[in-house]
Design a protein around this motif. Structure first.
Motif, short mmCIF file in Angstrom:
data_model
loop_
_atom_site.label_atom_id
_atom_site.label_comp_id
_atom_site.label_asym_id
_atom_site.label_seq_id
_atom_site.Cartn_x
_atom_site.Cartn_y
_atom_site.Cartn_z
N GLU A 29 0.83 -1.20 0.00
CA GLU A 29 0.00 0.00 0.00
C GLU A 29 0.87 1.26 0.00
O GLU A 29 0.59 2.22 -0.72
N ALA A 30 1.95 1.27 0.78
CA ALA A 30 2.85 2.42 0.81
C ALA A 30 3.47 2.64 -0.57
O ALA A 30 3.58 3.79 -1.03
N HIS A 31 3.87 1.57 -1.24
CA HIS A 31 4.43 1.69 -2.59
C HIS A 31 3.40 2.29 -3.55
O HIS A 31 3.73 3.17 -4.36
N LEU A 32 2.15 1.82 -3.47
CA LEU A 32 1.10 2.32 -4.35
C LEU A 32 0.83 3.81 -4.11
O LEU A 32 0.70 4.58 -5.06
N PHE A 33 0.77 4.21 -2.84
CA PHE A 33 0.56 5.63 -2.54
C PHE A 33 1.78 6.45 -2.97
O PHE A 33 1.63 7.56 -3.50
N ALA A 34 2.98 5.91 -2.80
CA ALA A 34 4.19 6.63 -3.23
C ALA A 34 4.16 6.87 -4.74
O ALA A 34 4.47 7.97 -5.20
N GLU A 35 3.77 5.86 -5.50
CA GLU A 35 3.69 6.00 -6.95
C GLU A 35 2.65 7.03 -7.37
O GLU A 35 2.78 7.67 -8.41
N ALA A 36 1.60 7.20 -6.58
CA ALA A 36 0.50 8.11 -6.93
C ALA A 36 0.64 9.50 -6.30
O ALA A 36 -0.16 10.39 -6.62
N THR A 37 1.63 9.70 -5.46
CA THR A 37 1.75 10.97 -4.73
C THR A 37 1.85 12.18 -5.65
O THR A 37 1.23 13.22 -5.40
#
Length: 181
Positions: A74-82
């Motif tokens: 989830e952290a990776h997905l949010f990082a990619e979308a930030t």
């Protein structure tokens, strides 16, 4: 038989196999404001939700425990979308029960220096957003979109981390189409 299962309960909770709380905060509810320690890029900072909301909407997502497989994904997905969230004037903030020392490391390694991750070891924020797991002290996996007027716009609760970014992004995009600035 119960004796054999009892030692597995903490592990099951971490994996999301126990009953979890359901988000009580609904669209239109007032978002509880808070100030806490957070980390971005391995550096500690104060996080004041009211200040973040002055800049635009906030995606506030709760996750059970740093460095577990689902929370890392989830952290990776949010990082990619930030960057896309930022282009929409939206701030992303993660919150878990972990202490600040853990969040310092998690913010660098898994959040990829992209967004703040708040420490809530006493679960005060988690409880105020009704995001606490029913059995363990950890938070459930719940994402909120909060508008600058301190109101809940959108709530999404699912143990599967895969759709939190997609769903919160859509809520922000929909809000932006009706709130051009």
């Amino acid at each position: 038989m119960l004796r054999r299962l009892t030692p597995l309960l903490p592990t099951a909770a971490l994996l999301g196999l126990t009953a979890t709380a359901h988000a009580a905060l609904k669209p239109g509810d007032a978002a509880p404001l808070f100030t806490t320690d957070a980390a971005v890029g391995g550096k500690q900072m104060p996080l004041v939700l009211a200040d973040a909301l002055k800049k635009g909407p906030v995606v506030l997502y709760f996750f059970p425990k740093s460095f577990t497989s689902g929370c890392t994904l989830e952290a990776h997905l949010f990082a990619e979308a930030t960057d896309k969230f930022a282009a929409l004037g939206t701030t992303v903030v993660g919150v878990s029960h972990d202490d600040i020392a853990t969040q310092l490391k998690f913010s660098k390694e898994e959040c990829r220096d992209k967004f703040a991750v708040a420490a809530d070891p006493q679960s005060a924020i988690i409880k105020s957003y009704d995001a606490k797991m029913a059995v363990m002290p950890y938070s459930d996996r719940i994402s909120y979109v909060i508008t600058p007027d301190d109101k809940i716009l959108y709530t999404y609760s699912s143990l599967d981390p895969a759709d939190h970014v997609k769903n919160t992004m859509k809520a922000v995009e929909d809000w932006r189409t009706t709130h051009k600035q």
